[in-house]
Write an enzyme that holds these catalytic residues in place. Structure first.
Site, PDB file in Angstrom:
ATOM      1  N   GLU A 255       0.902  -1.171   0.000  1.00 16.58           N
ATOM      2  CA  GLU A 255       0.000   0.000   0.000  1.00 16.58           C
ATOM      3  C   GLU A 255       0.925   1.200   0.000  1.00 16.58           C
ATOM      4  O   GLU A 255       1.602   1.452   0.993  1.00 16.58           O
ATOM      5  CB  GLU A 255      -0.840   0.030   1.288  1.00 16.58           C
ATOM      6  CG  GLU A 255      -1.661  -1.206   1.554  1.00 16.58           C
ATOM      7  CD  GLU A 255      -2.803  -1.364   0.584  1.00 16.58           C
ATOM      8  OE1 GLU A 255      -3.178  -0.361  -0.039  1.00 16.58           O
ATOM      9  OE2 GLU A 255      -3.281  -2.489   0.438  1.00 16.58           O
ATOM     10  N   CYS A 294      -2.709   8.578   3.515  1.00 15.03           N
ATOM     11  CA  CYS A 294      -2.466   8.038   2.176  1.00 15.03           C
ATOM     12  C   CYS A 294      -3.689   8.236   1.295  1.00 15.03           C
ATOM     13  O   CYS A 294      -3.590   8.215   0.079  1.00 15.03           O
ATOM     14  CB  CYS A 294      -2.139   6.562   2.287  1.00 15.03           C
ATOM     15  SG  CYS A 294      -3.372   5.667   3.234  1.00 15.03           S
TER      16      CYS A 294
HETATM   17  P1  NAP Z   1       8.605   4.878   4.170  1.00 14.60           P
HETATM   18  O1  NAP Z   1       9.774   5.703   4.424  1.00 14.60           O
HETATM   19  O2  NAP Z   1       8.531   4.120   2.912  1.00 14.60           O
HETATM   20  O3  NAP Z   1       8.502   3.896   5.422  1.00 14.60           O
HETATM   21  C1  NAP Z   1       7.478   2.967   5.523  1.00 14.60           C
HETATM   22  C2  NAP Z   1       7.923   1.835   6.428  1.00 14.60           C
HETATM   23  O4  NAP Z   1       8.979   1.121   5.818  1.00 14.60           O
HETATM   24  C3  NAP Z   1       8.446   2.297   7.778  1.00 14.60           C
HETATM   25  O5  NAP Z   1       8.071   1.379   8.761  1.00 14.60           O
HETATM   26  C4  NAP Z   1       9.941   2.252   7.564  1.00 14.60           C
HETATM   27  O6  NAP Z   1      10.652   2.119   8.770  1.00 14.60           O
HETATM   28  C5  NAP Z   1      10.041   1.015   6.732  1.00 14.60           C
HETATM   29  N1  NAP Z   1      11.281   0.873   5.998  1.00 14.60           N
HETATM   30  C6  NAP Z   1      11.991   1.826   5.367  1.00 14.60           C
HETATM   31  N2  NAP Z   1      13.077   1.267   4.803  1.00 14.60           N
HETATM   32  C7  NAP Z   1      13.039  -0.049   5.086  1.00 14.60           C
HETATM   33  C8  NAP Z   1      13.890  -1.153   4.792  1.00 14.60           C
HETATM   34  N3  NAP Z   1      14.997  -1.020   4.071  1.00 14.60           N
HETATM   35  N4  NAP Z   1      13.550  -2.371   5.268  1.00 14.60           N
HETATM   36  C9  NAP Z   1      12.434  -2.550   5.996  1.00 14.60           C
HETATM   37  N5  NAP Z   1      11.612  -1.539   6.309  1.00 14.60           N
HETATM   38  C10 NAP Z   1      11.903  -0.297   5.850  1.00 14.60           C
HETATM   39  O7  NAP Z   1       7.276   5.706   4.252  1.00 14.60           O
HETATM   40  P2  NAP Z   1       6.869   6.750   5.382  1.00 14.60           P
HETATM   41  O8  NAP Z   1       7.620   7.990   5.129  1.00 14.60           O
HETATM   42  O9  NAP Z   1       6.932   6.130   6.737  1.00 14.60           O
HETATM   43  O10 NAP Z   1       5.334   6.931   5.065  1.00 14.60           O
HETATM   44  C11 NAP Z   1       4.854   7.908   4.186  1.00 14.60           C
HETATM   45  C12 NAP Z   1       4.470   7.285   2.891  1.00 14.60           C
HETATM   46  O11 NAP Z   1       3.596   6.192   3.130  1.00 14.60           O
HETATM   47  C13 NAP Z   1       3.696   8.224   2.015  1.00 14.60           C
HETATM   48  O12 NAP Z   1       4.199   8.139   0.720  1.00 14.60           O
HETATM   49  C14 NAP Z   1       2.274   7.705   2.051  1.00 14.60           C
HETATM   50  O13 NAP Z   1       1.542   7.946   0.888  1.00 14.60           O
HETATM   51  C15 NAP Z   1       2.473   6.255   2.282  1.00 14.60           C
HETATM   52  N6  NAP Z   1       1.340   5.676   2.971  1.00 14.60           N
HETATM   53  C16 NAP Z   1       0.560   4.829   2.304  1.00 14.60           C
HETATM   54  C17 NAP Z   1      -0.520   4.252   2.939  1.00 14.60           C
HETATM   55  C18 NAP Z   1      -1.407   3.295   2.234  1.00 14.60           C
HETATM   56  O14 NAP Z   1      -2.263   2.660   2.871  1.00 14.60           O
HETATM   57  N7  NAP Z   1      -1.275   3.126   0.955  1.00 14.60           N
HETATM   58  C19 NAP Z   1      -0.783   4.560   4.267  1.00 14.60           C
HETATM   59  C20 NAP Z   1       0.038   5.440   4.917  1.00 14.60           C
HETATM   60  C21 NAP Z   1       1.108   5.996   4.257  1.00 14.60           C
HETATM   61  P3  NAP Z   1      11.477   3.355   9.395  1.00 14.60           P
HETATM   62  O15 NAP Z   1      10.486   4.372   9.768  1.00 14.60           O
HETATM   63  O16 NAP Z   1      12.128   2.736  10.584  1.00 14.60           O
HETATM   64  O17 NAP Z   1      12.397   3.796   8.345  1.00 14.60           O
END
Ligand code: NAP
Length: 683
Positions: A255, A294
């Site tokens: 997602e 999101c």
């Molecule tokens: P993100 O940087 O991609 O992080 C998402 C998750 O992935 C976090 O738990 C992060 O942990 C983890 N992560 C990052 N690098 C990783 C790796 N190499 N291995 C394993 N896990 C890893 O996104 P975000 O900044 O937290 O969230 C914002 C984004 O999420 C926005 O683009 C938004 O649109 C999207 N979003 C989508 C939905 C949906 O339902 N489609 C819902 C909410 C948000 P860390 O924080 O520890 O890095």
């Protein structure tokens, strides 16, 4: 406070100093996070061998009841969750979506699990397929729990809901989870997990928690594991390309980002209720959770002729939004989740400004209520306007994950559809129109690019759940940029954690495996009328063959008079003959069903408590007067309603004529008392 990991039944503190987490409101340090030193391979083994084994001992209904207990337990601790949630920048309303929304997802899955799944270990997918001429070889799709771990990686914006919306379907499926929240708001997730673990409601190994990086976890995944990821598209792509994910075909649901659109129909001019509803919804979606949803509206698609009026109305509404300390009741919008996030949104707005003009929102000069604008991650709601959206790629691809949205004018419906599609796959889109023809055109033109579409008009707005709220009953996820995944959607979401297998064999064997009788399977002689048996005494396959009864012309006349159903096919010989299906007057379908009940029912007081309906009723052949009817009634499926004193029993019912041709077939649904209930009724 140093957040802890919950791994292999132990709370473990990371071995290094970890990363400092600060309050979104005033920048105060509130926790440190580290998963250094955690044995990730052991976590996966433990989930698979202990958690999975424990969970799978229970039926779907038993696990569903655990979810309900868990929801009740978390409800008792809501106050402390709300208090901590403020540090993420969330207002009370924002926290309600995250905390109450998460808990209600547990309740919904609990109730759906008990209503829509069997009280069993195997889920049958659709009806049997009859594959052979004589009916001795049939097929049946079944779902069983996958024997791995569910790795849940969540975004920072919903530390509670994000975890629970994934956990509920996984646990209901019988699959243990390893939860990895986004670091910046993991303190709230950690608290919720702590309360879950303390409750002792879930069997050992059902849930583990990683606070911090996932280390070498991915190197130990296998083909039975499932990853459910929520976050940015970039991270999803990286993780999906992990060699182990590829080589083991690890199931991966993503997602990701979405540039969700909301479209105003041309009929929704400023003097209509739809226009006002649109202004309200766009404002709410831009500012709730400070736009960090999101599903938030990022692209406002509106008729070019009223763009000026629209910008004016939106600017007025946004101007009324009070930004500040989220703990205060008079504040409408709190802070972004972190200062990093604020800087990130600033950069994205600067990028968007290359193709659109900021028409509302001055970041250099704005007032916040009861907070220091420098220390907190505050961001003024920002509205942009793009004059030529069809040729401006940035407004369809740059996601500013904050209170930011862009107005995109269109000239005609084809253009509006084209603009919706330019988002290249969205979680949700909404359409504001009171013209259902316009709604249909926009939906058919854009549905393939959306996971969810909501059409709002004056008739449904009052009860609408809103553009931005994913519901446990409906699918959440979208194609393309939105990640291509799908979560929730009721039982559909549970099945993501299960394996579908096409099973082939004899009807009797498949009935034994799936606990649902299949036509052609063994018919047991119950010894007594099956209505004299309690729920426990009844066996799947117990069958009653009734005597025959003739249908006379008098019966048909009487039924027509008595019920008032004098349709010509039952009352007018000449007219009935003109009908291509009949060669004269025929019996009413409901007369057949009523006679069938008269044949199979055992009238005396007994354990059968009630008939609560029929399913899949089909009339296969006409019944003429002079025909003789008989019934086969077979106990098809039993579903115990835990703790209620009864179970549901489904009876496979076939009514046939004197030539053994089936004239009607259906499932009769009854409620039958358990041994205990029956004994207490008779004591
Ligand atoms: P993100 O940087 O991609 O992080 C998402 C998750 O992935 C976090 O738990 C992060 O942990 C983890 N992560 C990052 N690098 C990783 C790796 N190499 N291995 C394993 N896990 C890893 O996104 P975000 O900044 O937290 O969230 C914002 C984004 O999420 C926005 O683009 C938004 O649109 C999207 N979003 C989508 C939905 C949906 O339902 N489609 C819902 C909410 C948000 P860390 O924080 O520890 O890095």
């Amino acid at each position: 406070m140093k957040l802890q990991n919950y791994a292999v039944n132990e709370w473990i503190t990371g071995s290094d100093d970890g990363r400092e987490l600060t309050s979104a409101v005033d920048g105060r340090p509130i926790a440190a996070i580290s998963s250094q030193g955690i044995d990730f391979a052991a976590m996966l083994d433990y989930a698979r061998n202990v958690g999975g084994t424990n969970l799978r001992k229970f039926t779907f209904h038993e696990r569903a009841l655990m979810l309900k207990e868990l929801a009740k337990h978390l409800t008792e601790h809501k106050k402390e969750f709300y208090e901590l949630s403020t540090e993420t920048g969330a207002t009370r309303n924002d926290s309600w979506i995250d905390i109450d929304g998460g808990i209600s997802t547990l309740f919904v899955f609990s109730s759906k699990g008990r209503r829509e799944m069997p009280n069993d270990h195997v889920y049958l997918d659709g009806p049997p397929e009859f594959l052979s001429k004589n009916g001795t070889f049939v097929g049946q799709h079944i779902f069983t729990p996958r024997l791995g771990a569910a790795v849940h990686i969540n975004a920072f914006n919903f530390p509670c809901w994000g975890m629970l919306e994934k956990l509920a379907p996984a646990l209901l499926a019988g699959v243990p989870a390893i939860v990895k929240p986004a670091s910046s708001t993991a303190y709230l997730t950690e608290l919720v997990v702590r309360r879950m673990v303390e409750s002792g409601i879930l069997p050992e190994g059902s849930v583990q928690l990683i606070c911090g990086g996932v280390g070498d976890l991915f190197d130990h995944l296998n083909c039975q594991d499932t990853i459910a990821f929520t976050g940015s598209k970039g991270t999803a792509e990286r993780l999906q390309q992990h060699p182990r994910v590829i080589s083991e075909s690890v199931r991966f649901t993503a997602e990701t980002d979405s540039l969700n659109a909301s479209v105003l129909g041309a009929d929704a001019t400023p003097d209509t209720p739809e226009f006002d509803l649109f202004i309200k919804e766009v404002t709410r979606e831009m500012t709730s959770k400070a736009g960090q949803k999101c599903t938030a509206i990022r692209r406002i698609i509106a008729p070019a002729s009223i763009t000026a009026e629209l910008v004016k109305s939106l600017s007025t509404a946004l101007g009324d939004i009070r930004v500040g300390n989220p703990a205060r009741k008079d504040v409408d919008m709190g802070a972004l989740a972190s200062l990093d996030q604020r800087d990130e949104v600033r950069e994205r707005v600067a990028e968007l400004s290359n193709q659109a003009t900021v028409v509302f929102g001055n970041q250099d000069d704005f007032h916040v209520v009861d907070a220091n604008v420098q220390n907190g991650a505050f961001f003024m709601p920002t509205l942009l306007h793009c004059e030529r959206p069809l040729s401006s790629a940035l407004v369809h691809s740059v996601e500013a994950f904050g209170p930011v949205s862009t107005v995109l004018p269109y000239e005609n419906l084809d253009e509006a559809i084209e603009l919706m599609r330019l988002g290249e796959g969205s979680l949700v889109g909404s359409i504001f129109t009171n013209d259902d023809a316009v709604a249909r055109e926009l939906v058919l033109g854009s549905a393939a690019y959306h996971g969810r579409l909501l059409v709002i008009n004056r008739h449904c707005a009052g009860e609408s759940t809103g553009h931005g709220s994913p519901l446990p009953h409906l699918v959440h996820g979208g194609p393309g940029r939105a990640g291509g995944g799908e979560e929730l959607g009721g039982i559909r979401g549970v099945l993501h954690y299960m394996q579908r297998t096409a099973l082939q064999g004899s009807p009797a064997t498949l009935a034994r495996i799936g606990n649902r009788w299949i036509r052609g399977g063994t018919e047991n002689d119950p010894g007594v009328h099956p209505f004299r048996k309690t729920f426990e005494q009844l066996e799947i396959g117990d069958t009653l063959h009734t005597d025959a009864r003739e249908v006379t012309l008098d019966d048909i006349d009487h039924f027509a008079e008595f019920t008032g159903d004098k349709f010509y096919a039952h009352t007018d010989e000449e007219a009935a003959r003109k009908n291509p299906f009949f060669d004269g007057r025929v019996a009413h379908g409901y007369l057949i069903v009523s006679f069938a009940a008269g044949l199979f029912v055992d009238p005396d007081f007994g354990p059968v408590l009630a008939n609560y309906g029929v399913d899949e009723l089909r009339f296969a052949q006409p019944v003429n007067y002079g025909d003789s009817l008989k019934v086969r009634l077979t106990c098809k499926q039993k579903t115990l309603r835990e703790g209620s004193g009864y179970g549901e029993v489904r009876w496979d019912t076939e009514v046939s004529n004197q030539n053994n041709e089936i004239v009607a077939a259906y499932d009769v649904l009854t409620m039958v008392a358990t041994d205990e209930q029956w004994a207490s009724v008779n004591s």
